[in-house]
Design a protein around this motif. Structure first.
Motif, PDB file in Angstrom:
ATOM      1  N   LYS A   1       0.842  -1.185   0.000  1.00 53.67           N
ATOM      2  CA  LYS A   1       0.000   0.000   0.000  1.00 53.67           C
ATOM      3  C   LYS A   1       0.885   1.244   0.000  1.00 53.67           C
ATOM      4  O   LYS A   1       1.795   1.358   0.834  1.00 53.67           O
ATOM      5  CB  LYS A   1      -0.918   0.012   1.224  1.00 53.67           C
ATOM      6  CG  LYS A   1      -1.699  -1.278   1.430  1.00 53.67           C
ATOM      7  CD  LYS A   1      -2.544  -1.625   0.216  1.00 53.67           C
ATOM      8  CE  LYS A   1      -3.326  -2.923   0.437  1.00 53.67           C
ATOM      9  NZ  LYS A   1      -4.096  -3.321  -0.752  1.00 53.67           N
TER      10      LYS A   1
ATOM     11  N   ILE B   1       1.219   5.365   0.220  1.00 53.18           N
ATOM     12  CA  ILE B   1       0.641   6.647   0.618  1.00 53.18           C
ATOM     13  C   ILE B   1       1.491   7.755   0.017  1.00 53.18           C
ATOM     14  O   ILE B   1       2.669   7.876   0.337  1.00 53.18           O
ATOM     15  CB  ILE B   1       0.616   6.811   2.154  1.00 53.18           C
ATOM     16  CG1 ILE B   1      -0.266   5.733   2.793  1.00 53.18           C
ATOM     17  CG2 ILE B   1       0.129   8.202   2.545  1.00 53.18           C
ATOM     18  CD1 ILE B   1      -0.202   5.718   4.315  1.00 53.18           C
TER      19      ILE B   1
ATOM     20  N   SER C   1      -2.712   4.219  -2.772  1.00 54.38           N
ATOM     21  CA  SER C   1      -3.923   3.925  -2.009  1.00 54.38           C
ATOM     22  C   SER C   1      -4.385   5.134  -1.210  1.00 54.38           C
ATOM     23  O   SER C   1      -5.501   5.160  -0.702  1.00 54.38           O
ATOM     24  CB  SER C   1      -3.672   2.766  -1.032  1.00 54.38           C
ATOM     25  OG  SER C   1      -3.309   1.605  -1.718  1.00 54.38           O
ATOM     26  N   SER C   2      -3.491   6.121  -1.097  1.00 57.69           N
ATOM     27  CA  SER C   2      -3.806   7.304  -0.305  1.00 57.69           C
ATOM     28  C   SER C   2      -3.048   8.500  -0.860  1.00 57.69           C
ATOM     29  O   SER C   2      -1.967   8.358  -1.440  1.00 57.69           O
ATOM     30  CB  SER C   2      -3.417   7.071   1.165  1.00 57.69           C
ATOM     31  OG  SER C   2      -3.615   8.249   1.936  1.00 57.69           O
TER      32      SER C   2
ATOM     33  N   ALA D   1      -4.092   7.245   8.006  1.00 57.76           N
ATOM     34  CA  ALA D   1      -3.954   6.755   6.633  1.00 57.76           C
ATOM     35  C   ALA D   1      -3.208   5.427   6.599  1.00 57.76           C
ATOM     36  O   ALA D   1      -3.575   4.508   5.864  1.00 57.76           O
ATOM     37  CB  ALA D   1      -3.226   7.789   5.785  1.00 57.76           C
TER      38      ALA D   1
ATOM     39  N   THR E   1      -5.501   2.751   7.785  1.00 62.23           N
ATOM     40  CA  THR E   1      -6.613   2.560   6.848  1.00 62.23           C
ATOM     41  C   THR E   1      -6.182   1.784   5.607  1.00 62.23           C
ATOM     42  O   THR E   1      -6.843   0.813   5.203  1.00 62.23           O
ATOM     43  CB  THR E   1      -7.199   3.924   6.421  1.00 62.23           C
ATOM     44  OG1 THR E   1      -7.685   4.610   7.581  1.00 62.23           O
ATOM     45  CG2 THR E   1      -8.361   3.729   5.452  1.00 62.23           C
ATOM     46  N   VAL E   2      -5.072   2.181   4.979  1.00 62.23           N
ATOM     47  CA  VAL E   2      -4.633   1.483   3.761  1.00 62.23           C
ATOM     48  C   VAL E   2      -4.152   0.070   4.091  1.00 62.23           C
ATOM     49  O   VAL E   2      -4.274  -0.847   3.272  1.00 62.23           O
ATOM     50  CB  VAL E   2      -3.537   2.264   3.007  1.00 62.23           C
ATOM     51  CG1 VAL E   2      -4.050   3.641   2.590  1.00 62.23           C
ATOM     52  CG2 VAL E   2      -2.264   2.394   3.819  1.00 62.23           C
TER      53      VAL E   2
ATOM     54  N   ALA F   1      -9.071   2.876   1.075  1.00 64.01           N
ATOM     55  CA  ALA F   1      -8.432   4.093   0.564  1.00 64.01           C
ATOM     56  C   ALA F   1      -8.566   5.211   1.587  1.00 64.01           C
ATOM     57  O   ALA F   1      -9.502   5.222   2.384  1.00 64.01           O
ATOM     58  CB  ALA F   1      -9.075   4.508  -0.750  1.00 64.01           C
ATOM     59  N   TYR F   2      -7.616   6.152   1.553  1.00 62.16           N
ATOM     60  CA  TYR F   2      -7.669   7.289   2.480  1.00 62.16           C
ATOM     61  C   TYR F   2      -7.201   8.540   1.731  1.00 62.16           C
ATOM     62  O   TYR F   2      -6.077   8.592   1.235  1.00 62.16           O
ATOM     63  CB  TYR F   2      -6.758   7.033   3.689  1.00 62.16           C
ATOM     64  CG  TYR F   2      -6.942   8.041   4.805  1.00 62.16           C
ATOM     65  CD1 TYR F   2      -7.779   7.767   5.882  1.00 62.16           C
ATOM     66  CD2 TYR F   2      -6.270   9.264   4.792  1.00 62.16           C
ATOM     67  CE1 TYR F   2      -7.957   8.679   6.911  1.00 62.16           C
ATOM     68  CE2 TYR F   2      -6.432  10.178   5.814  1.00 62.16           C
ATOM     69  CZ  TYR F   2      -7.279   9.881   6.872  1.00 62.16           C
ATOM     70  OH  TYR F   2      -7.457  10.797   7.894  1.00 62.16           O
ATOM     71  N   LEU F   3      -8.088   9.530   1.647  1.00 67.04           N
ATOM     72  CA  LEU F   3      -7.776  10.765   0.942  1.00 67.04           C
ATOM     73  C   LEU F   3      -8.050  11.976   1.827  1.00 67.04           C
ATOM     74  O   LEU F   3      -8.902  11.916   2.711  1.00 67.04           O
ATOM     75  CB  LEU F   3      -8.629  10.889  -0.331  1.00 67.04           C
ATOM     76  CG  LEU F   3      -8.513   9.758  -1.355  1.00 67.04           C
ATOM     77  CD1 LEU F   3      -9.570   9.943  -2.434  1.00 67.04           C
ATOM     78  CD2 LEU F   3      -7.121   9.734  -1.970  1.00 67.04           C
TER      79      LEU F   3
END
Length: 214
Positions: free
Chosen positions: A77, A79, A99-100, A114, A117-118, A123-125
């Protein structure tokens, strides 16, 4: 324990993030990279759960590094942590496999959240990124609707059968039209919808409900 690889060309930034992450009980920085090439090499060698990737790095950009890592191992993942808020950077990063997408100006809590979460596969935005994605989706929906209005009723029929996998000959037999006429309709459909390939046409038809055309 979530294993993390830090990729940023600023040592002071890596140091701060590393201290923050290692102060948590459920995650740990296992290595660092100061450029894109090193990030790709260490990602494939160490196989971390999560990579924190800066976009602007020497030797190889974070965007290219993200794409190469994702192609080699899509389980990791990534970020993207950057100063760039522009939507073009956001879209390119997500297309590359991130993924973010987070801004460095946000609170440290956001980065920790984040990572968790990933790691769970989600997903984390940052908040405005979600808004940008929704705006882009709505724009494409409006464009699709506008293009559909350009099709005649007969062209919509042909689009439906093409999407379902019928050949030009089969469609001609069903609609009592010549193969040449079907080919002409197909060419006009592709032109009006601004599509280039059969898979593009099928994808368009699925998204707009044409596989259920009666």
């Amino acid at each position: 324990m979530i294993s993390v690889l830090l990729a940023d060309d600023h040592a002071i930034v890596r140091s701060g993030i590393k201290h923050m992450i290692n102060s948590q009980t459920d995650m740990k920085v296992i290595d660092e990279a100061e450029n894109g090439e090193e990030a790709v090499h260490k990602a494939l060698e160490k196989k971390p759960d999560v990579i924190i990737m800066d976009l602007n790095m020497p030797k190889k950009s974070g965007l290219i590094a993200t794409k190469q890592i994702n192609e080699a191992n899509n389980k990791v993942k990534i970020i993207v942590l950057t100063m760039h808020e522009g939507k073009e950077y956001l879209f390119h990063a997500l297309q590359a496999g991130a993924s973010s997408y987070l801004l460095k100006s946000y609170h440290e809590y956001d980065l920790l959240e984040a990572i968790r979460t990933v790691y769970r596969g989600e997903a984390y935005l940052y908040p405005n990124a979600t808004k940008l994605l929704l705006e882009e989706y709505m724009k494409k929906s409006i464009d699709n609707e506008s293009n559909l209005q350009k099709l005649t009723g007969r062209e919509q029929e042909v689009l439906s059968y093409l999407a379902k996998g019928y050949t030009n000959r089969e469609i001609g037999e069903i609609l009592f039209l010549s193969i040449k006429t079907i080919e002409s309709h197909r060419s006009k459909i592709m032109d009006k919808l601004q599509l280039k390939t059969r898979p593009d046409l099928v994808e368009f038809a699925v998204k707009n409900g044409y596989l259920d055309f009666d």
